[in-house]
Design a protein around this motif. Structure first.
Motif, PDB file in Angstrom:
ATOM      1  N   TYR A 233       0.856  -1.191   0.000  1.00 43.59           N
ATOM      2  CA  TYR A 233       0.000   0.000   0.000  1.00 43.59           C
ATOM      3  C   TYR A 233       0.888   1.236   0.000  1.00 43.59           C
ATOM      4  O   TYR A 233       2.072   1.184   0.356  1.00 43.59           O
ATOM      5  CB  TYR A 233      -0.968   0.003   1.192  1.00 43.59           C
ATOM      6  N   ASP A 392      -8.651   7.513   0.660  1.00 41.08           N
ATOM      7  CA  ASP A 392      -7.899   7.126   1.855  1.00 41.08           C
ATOM      8  C   ASP A 392      -7.592   5.634   1.814  1.00 41.08           C
ATOM      9  O   ASP A 392      -8.109   4.899   0.967  1.00 41.08           O
ATOM     10  CB  ASP A 392      -8.651   7.489   3.141  1.00 41.08           C
ATOM     11  N   LYS A 394      -8.284   3.170   3.922  1.00 43.79           N
ATOM     12  CA  LYS A 394      -9.417   2.288   4.242  1.00 43.79           C
ATOM     13  C   LYS A 394     -10.239   2.028   2.984  1.00 43.79           C
ATOM     14  O   LYS A 394     -10.604   0.885   2.679  1.00 43.79           O
ATOM     15  CB  LYS A 394     -10.287   2.909   5.336  1.00 43.79           C
ATOM     16  N   GLY A 395     -10.536   3.080   2.242  1.00 37.72           N
ATOM     17  CA  GLY A 395     -11.317   2.917   1.023  1.00 37.72           C
ATOM     18  C   GLY A 395     -10.574   2.122  -0.031  1.00 37.72           C
ATOM     19  O   GLY A 395     -11.174   1.293  -0.749  1.00 37.72           O
ATOM     20  N   LEU A 397      -8.333  -0.221   0.451  1.00 39.35           N
ATOM     21  CA  LEU A 397      -8.334  -1.636   0.842  1.00 39.35           C
ATOM     22  C   LEU A 397      -9.696  -2.280   0.615  1.00 39.35           C
ATOM     23  O   LEU A 397      -9.792  -3.427   0.159  1.00 39.35           O
ATOM     24  CB  LEU A 397      -7.918  -1.768   2.307  1.00 39.35           C
ATOM     25  N   GLU A 398     -10.758  -1.556   0.920  1.00 39.71           N
ATOM     26  CA  GLU A 398     -12.105  -2.104   0.698  1.00 39.71           C
ATOM     27  C   GLU A 398     -12.324  -2.410  -0.777  1.00 39.71           C
ATOM     28  O   GLU A 398     -12.858  -3.468  -1.145  1.00 39.71           O
ATOM     29  CB  GLU A 398     -13.155  -1.117   1.207  1.00 39.71           C
ATOM     30  N   GLN A 420      -2.888  -3.373   7.305  1.00 33.47           N
ATOM     31  CA  GLN A 420      -3.383  -3.182   8.675  1.00 33.47           C
ATOM     32  C   GLN A 420      -2.443  -2.316   9.522  1.00 33.47           C
ATOM     33  O   GLN A 420      -2.895  -1.561  10.389  1.00 33.47           O
ATOM     34  CB  GLN A 420      -3.614  -4.538   9.351  1.00 33.47           C
ATOM     35  N   LEU A 423      -3.336   1.241   8.649  1.00 32.64           N
ATOM     36  CA  LEU A 423      -4.596   1.671   9.265  1.00 32.64           C
ATOM     37  C   LEU A 423      -4.405   1.943  10.742  1.00 32.64           C
ATOM     38  O   LEU A 423      -4.961   2.921  11.290  1.00 32.64           O
ATOM     39  CB  LEU A 423      -5.663   0.605   9.052  1.00 32.64           C
ATOM     40  N   ALA A 427      -4.936   5.490  12.687  1.00 29.62           N
ATOM     41  CA  ALA A 427      -5.878   5.604  13.807  1.00 29.62           C
ATOM     42  C   ALA A 427      -5.202   6.225  15.027  1.00 29.62           C
ATOM     43  O   ALA A 427      -5.843   6.918  15.832  1.00 29.62           O
ATOM     44  CB  ALA A 427      -6.427   4.220  14.164  1.00 29.62           C
TER      45      ALA A 427
END
Length: 429
Positions: A233, A392, A394-395, A397-398, A420, A423, A427
């Protein structure tokens, strides 16, 4: 403009995909290419290590620029051959490619130029007893590296002395990695989070791309043996703007200046594998080409024309301005069952078109081939890299895992925890 891309994996598919977006509309040739690159240009049945065949093709076809994907032809001197023939090519000479081709050379080079890396010693096979004694003195954990090229698999991270002794036997006595293990680097096991930084350079000027994080271990939670990479990523949150500046000052610039001072100026893609230790960034390894699968996440974030950047570096023209990466990208590698060990080939693949049709998803071919009955089938350990971009991580990876869910082939394996660490770091911030 005719452009030749050398290689046939996921990295070369991603490079070709990005070049195809150039406003200069290049005519693309890929040698040998794969079923994915065939949709973007003309595949040429010449092996990536066939220097003479590639040179002959480039001459006959009137290729204006050649871009080398894999490391082996670079170490073998393809750039030297093209330069001698007066053909434009992007990549380091054989002497400069020793930064990847010989870990022993790279370690000695870093020592000479004060570039931060792990404490280490290098041993040839005749010094087996000395190497074992050194391991005993250093204690575990310890890292053993085959000095030569081993397709990203020549690194053994040993948690105990018994594992280290077994690893030393595998490298020196059993020749698990062939001639790549003729010399072995024994180094301290650095603690921290890894990241990859890429510089496109002509030896003096350079362009930095978004930092990425690869996932080398085959198993979730970073377990199991090393592979060529199971996902990536970018940008990697661990690489802050301040750390990027530090890496430029302590690694990128000293490397380019050191190579020039030693009479082997470095042109091409300089890949710096880093460990972010408590005492700062230290070099894990240099590579003389784009990483795979990092290319599949770094290039989608590049807003500028890749062909223009490389053309400017090769031709000495002014570099176009390059913006910071916007958004995030992720990719997940779908591998054959058994990889990185033995695996079967010829498994029919379904769902590539369905995954490709999803918004912002691209499926890059790596170990695939056309099947006799139509469609494509597996032909390698790492079969496909499903990549996606989004505002971002998260998006991204989804979207990536939504693409993964569309693809099926017998015995496929993939990691479900790509990204992960990124992420978690986001966070915490």
């Amino acid at each position: 403009m005719k452009v030749l891309v050398i290689g046939g994996g996921g990295r070369e598919h991603a490079i070709t995909w990005k070049l195809a977006q150039s406003k200069h509309a290049p005519e693309l040739f890929i040698a040998p290419g794969n079923p994915g690159t065939a949709a973007l240009g003309r595949n040429v049945p010449i092996g990536a290590s066939d220097v003479a065949g590639l040179l002959s093709f480039a001459r006959e076809e009137g290729v204006a620029l050649t871009i080398v994907g894999p490391e082996q032809p670079l170490v073998d001197g393809i750039v030297d051959a093209f330069n001698k023939a007066g053909l434009r090519i992007f990549g380091p000479t054989a002497a400069a490619a020793a930064l990847e081709g010989s870990k022993a050379f790279a370690k000695a080079f870093m020592e000479r130029h004060g570039i931060p890396t792990a404490a280490h010693r290098t041993f040839d096979k005749a010094a087996y007893a000395e190497a074992k004694q050194y391991i005993t003195q250093q204690g575990a954990p310890v890292v053993l590296k085959a000095s030569g090229l081993a397709a990203g698999k020549g690194v053994l991270i040993c948690g105990t002395l018994s594992e280290a002794y077994a690893g030393l036997d595998a490298l020196m006595k059993e020749s698990r990695f062939g001639e790549a293990g003729a010399s072995v680097v024994v180094e301290e096991c650095m603690e921290g989070e890894e990241a990859s930084v890429f510089a496109l350079t002509d030896g003096e000027r350079y362009v930095l791309l978004a930092p990425a994080q690869d996932h080398k271990r085959v198993g979730e939670g970073d377990t199991g043996p090393n592979t060529g990479g199971m996902g990536a990523y970018a940008p990697a949150p661990v690489m802050t703007a301040a750390l990027m500046k530090e890496v430029e000052a302590t690694v990128i610039l000293p490397t380019l200046r050191g190579m020039a001072a030693e009479g082997t100026p470095y042109q091409g893609i300089l890949y710096v594998g880093l460990m972010m230790t408590p005492t700062g960034p230290r070099v894990v390894e240099f590579n003389c080409r784009f990483g795979d699968p990092e290319t599949q996440v770094v290039l989608p974030l590049l807003q500028e024309d890749l062909l223009e950047i490389i053309g400017s570096l090769v031709g000495g023209d002014p570099l176009p301005p390059v913006s910071s990466a916007v958004g995030a990208a992720a990719c997940v590698v779908l591998a054959s069952g058994g990889y990185p060990g033995s695996y079967d080939k010829g498994k029919a693949i379904a769902g590539i078109e369905e995954a490709d049709a999803l918004d912002d998803v691209v499926v890059f071919h790596a170990g695939t081939r056309d099947a006799a009955a139509g469609g494509v089938e597996t032909s390698g350990g790492r079969v496909l890299a499903v990549a996606a971009s989004a505002p971002d991580l998260k998006g991204a990876l989804e979207k990536t895992y939504a693409g993964v869910a569309r693809i099926e082939f017998e015995d496929q394996q993939f990691r479900r925890d790509i990204g992960q660490k990124g992420l978690a770091r986001i966070a915490e911030s």
